[in-house]
Design a protein around this motif. Structure first.
Motif, short mmCIF file in Angstrom:
data_model
loop_
_atom_site.label_atom_id
_atom_site.label_comp_id
_atom_site.label_asym_id
_atom_site.label_seq_id
_atom_site.Cartn_x
_atom_site.Cartn_y
_atom_site.Cartn_z
N ARG A 114 5.64 -6.56 54.16
CA ARG A 114 5.57 -7.91 54.74
C ARG A 114 4.59 -8.82 54.02
O ARG A 114 4.85 -10.02 53.84
CB ARG A 114 5.24 -7.80 56.23
N LYS A 115 3.45 -8.28 53.62
CA LYS A 115 2.46 -9.11 52.92
C LYS A 115 3.03 -9.63 51.61
O LYS A 115 2.91 -10.83 51.29
CB LYS A 115 1.20 -8.29 52.68
N GLU A 116 3.67 -8.74 50.85
CA GLU A 116 4.25 -9.13 49.56
C GLU A 116 5.42 -10.11 49.75
O GLU A 116 5.58 -11.05 48.98
CB GLU A 116 4.73 -7.90 48.79
N ASP A 172 15.40 -5.38 64.22
CA ASP A 172 15.22 -6.72 64.78
C ASP A 172 13.86 -7.30 64.40
O ASP A 172 13.74 -8.50 64.12
CB ASP A 172 15.35 -6.68 66.30
N ASP A 173 12.82 -6.47 64.42
CA ASP A 173 11.48 -6.97 64.12
C ASP A 173 11.38 -7.43 62.67
O ASP A 173 10.77 -8.47 62.36
CB ASP A 173 10.45 -5.86 64.40
N GLU A 174 11.99 -6.67 61.75
CA GLU A 174 11.99 -7.06 60.34
C GLU A 174 12.79 -8.34 60.12
O GLU A 174 12.38 -9.24 59.38
CB GLU A 174 12.57 -5.93 59.49
N LEU A 175 13.95 -8.42 60.76
CA LEU A 175 14.78 -9.61 60.62
C LEU A 175 14.09 -10.85 61.20
O LEU A 175 14.19 -11.94 60.64
CB LEU A 175 16.14 -9.39 61.29
N GLN A 176 13.39 -10.67 62.31
CA GLN A 176 12.67 -11.79 62.90
C GLN A 176 11.57 -12.27 61.95
O GLN A 176 11.32 -13.48 61.82
CB GLN A 176 12.07 -11.40 64.25
N PHE A 177 10.90 -11.33 61.29
CA PHE A 177 9.86 -11.68 60.32
C PHE A 177 10.45 -12.52 59.19
O PHE A 177 9.87 -13.53 58.78
CB PHE A 177 9.22 -10.41 59.77
N ILE A 178 11.62 -12.09 58.70
CA ILE A 178 12.29 -12.83 57.63
C ILE A 178 12.72 -14.21 58.14
O ILE A 178 12.55 -15.23 57.44
CB ILE A 178 13.50 -12.04 57.11
#
Length: 390
Positions: A151-153, A180-186
């Protein structure tokens, strides 16, 4: 005359790894578990629908966007599986496979100097298309064995020059299904930086172990900044038909269509009618298809563990990634694949082929494909057991 070398973008690159391995498979009479091409053709009724349309309906140029029946079927498919309301006349485009669809989107939306974020491992057409459009690729890696999103990169890769991010979920070759959490971050990053998301979702119906595919387009604020690509080749095991379909809001679709018209203009109408029939099949087909492929995954995964590979989780797609170091080989993945062809008579794909450069700890992994007959996979497993017993 000056020696002709062609466009340096393509001339400097090699032949795709899939073609290289296919040639080696033929040369050594090896079992090909490398390329993601099913051994079994798709449902007979879909093929019959295409044959009927070819014999009884027009074979002249269909509309640029696609035949109305397929445009409506794609819209209905979006609504049926994901609750996405789509205007078939303005928000759907039929392409010559997902690969041409990706080219349409990248060439239609990316201008010279625009930055495009790509998440490695990459399907092989992504990077050349971005460069052909004049885009500047910004690469972010997910790596084995966990394939965790950095996520930082990823956040650091976004800037005021970022035009587009390309996401492949379920992801080839690592078989990762983004949560879902990864997609929301994106999604949050796309909204923050006003970035378009190009989502390669060709394996949308190949998600296993009770997981459900969730398009990024369904997340709040993403409907009008997401382009979604699907594939009849993957959904119906008809890879040779090369029928893909693009869903996007009308504002994004306009330049995408303009790129499409100068690449291929349109797509064979009989095949489009066959795919329209397929997309309208009942839930039993889609559920059965997923269950069948999950069973094939389990079969090959069990065999690869018996051979001695370190087998990683396969959450979706056609593929299983394996660490070959437990077998005792101290070499890179390209060399191991060559050894396996010559000594075991089995073809896999080196995972490093999906990354740029040689660093990053990805050169101990190979990819196997399980959309094959059980008899073929059984023979491949037995060959590997015999070759690697020592």
């Amino acid at each position: 005359m000056t020696e002709f070398v062609g466009n340096p973008l393509f001339a400097s690159g090699g032949i795709t790894i899939f073609e290289v391995m296919n040639e080696l498979a033929q040369k050594h009479n090896a079992i090909n578990l490398g390329q993601g091409a099913p051994d079994t053709d798709g449902p007979a009724d879909i093929r019959q629908a295409a044959a009927h349309a070819t014999m009884e309906m027009s074979n002249q140029y269909p509309p640029l966007a696609g035949v109305p029946e397929l445009l409506q079927a794609v819209a209905d498919h979006n609504k049926r599986f994901y609750g996405i309301e789509v205007d078939p006349k303005k928000e759907v485009l039929v392409a010559v496979g997902a690969t041409e669809g990706l080219a349409d989107v990248i060439l239609g939306l990316v201008a010279p100097g625009d930055e495009v974020i790509l998440i490695e491992p990459l399907y092989d057409s992504y990077l050349p298309m971005v460069k052909l459009a004049g885009g500047i690729p910004k690469l972010v890696r997910v790596t084995p064995p966990s394939w965790e999103l950095p996520r930082k990169e990823l956040a650091a890769a976004f800037s005021d020059k970022t035009k587009l991010i390309l996401i492949n979920s379920p992801q080839n070759p690592c078989s990762k299904v983004y949560g879902d959490d990864e997609l929301q971050f994106i999604a949050d990053l796309c909204i923050k930086h006003d970035v378009i998301a190009l989502c390669d979702e060709v394996y949308e119906h190949l998600v296993f172990d009770g997981r459900k595919h969730k398009p990024l387009m369904t997340f709040p604020g993403m409907r009008d900044r997401t382009v979604r690509i699907g594939s009849a080749g993957k959904t119906f095991s008809l890879t040779g038909w090369k029928i893909g379909y693009i869903t996007a809001c009308a504002k994004l679709m306009e330049p995408i269509k303009k790129a499409h018209q100068f690449l291929v203009f349109t797509v064979p109408p009989g095949l489009q009618h066959g795919v329209a029939y397929g997309l309208n099949k009942g839930d039993d087909y889609f559920e059965g298809f997923t269950a069948e492929m999950q069973a094939k995954r389990d079969f090959l995964m069990k065999g690869l563990k018996e051979v001695g590979f370190g087998v990683l989780d396969s959450q979706g797609t056609y593929f299983i990634t394996c660490d070959f170091r437990p077998l005792g080989y101290d070499c890179d993945d390209v060399e191991f694949c060559q050894i396996m062809i010559k000594e075991a008579g089995v073809v896999a794909i080196p995972v490093s082929a999906f990354y740029q450069g040689k660093d990053g700890g990805v050169r101990n992994f190979v990819r196997f494909c399980f959309c094959k007959h059980e008899e073929k996979m059984t023979e491949a497993i037995e060959r590997m057991k015999k070759a690697f017993a020592k």
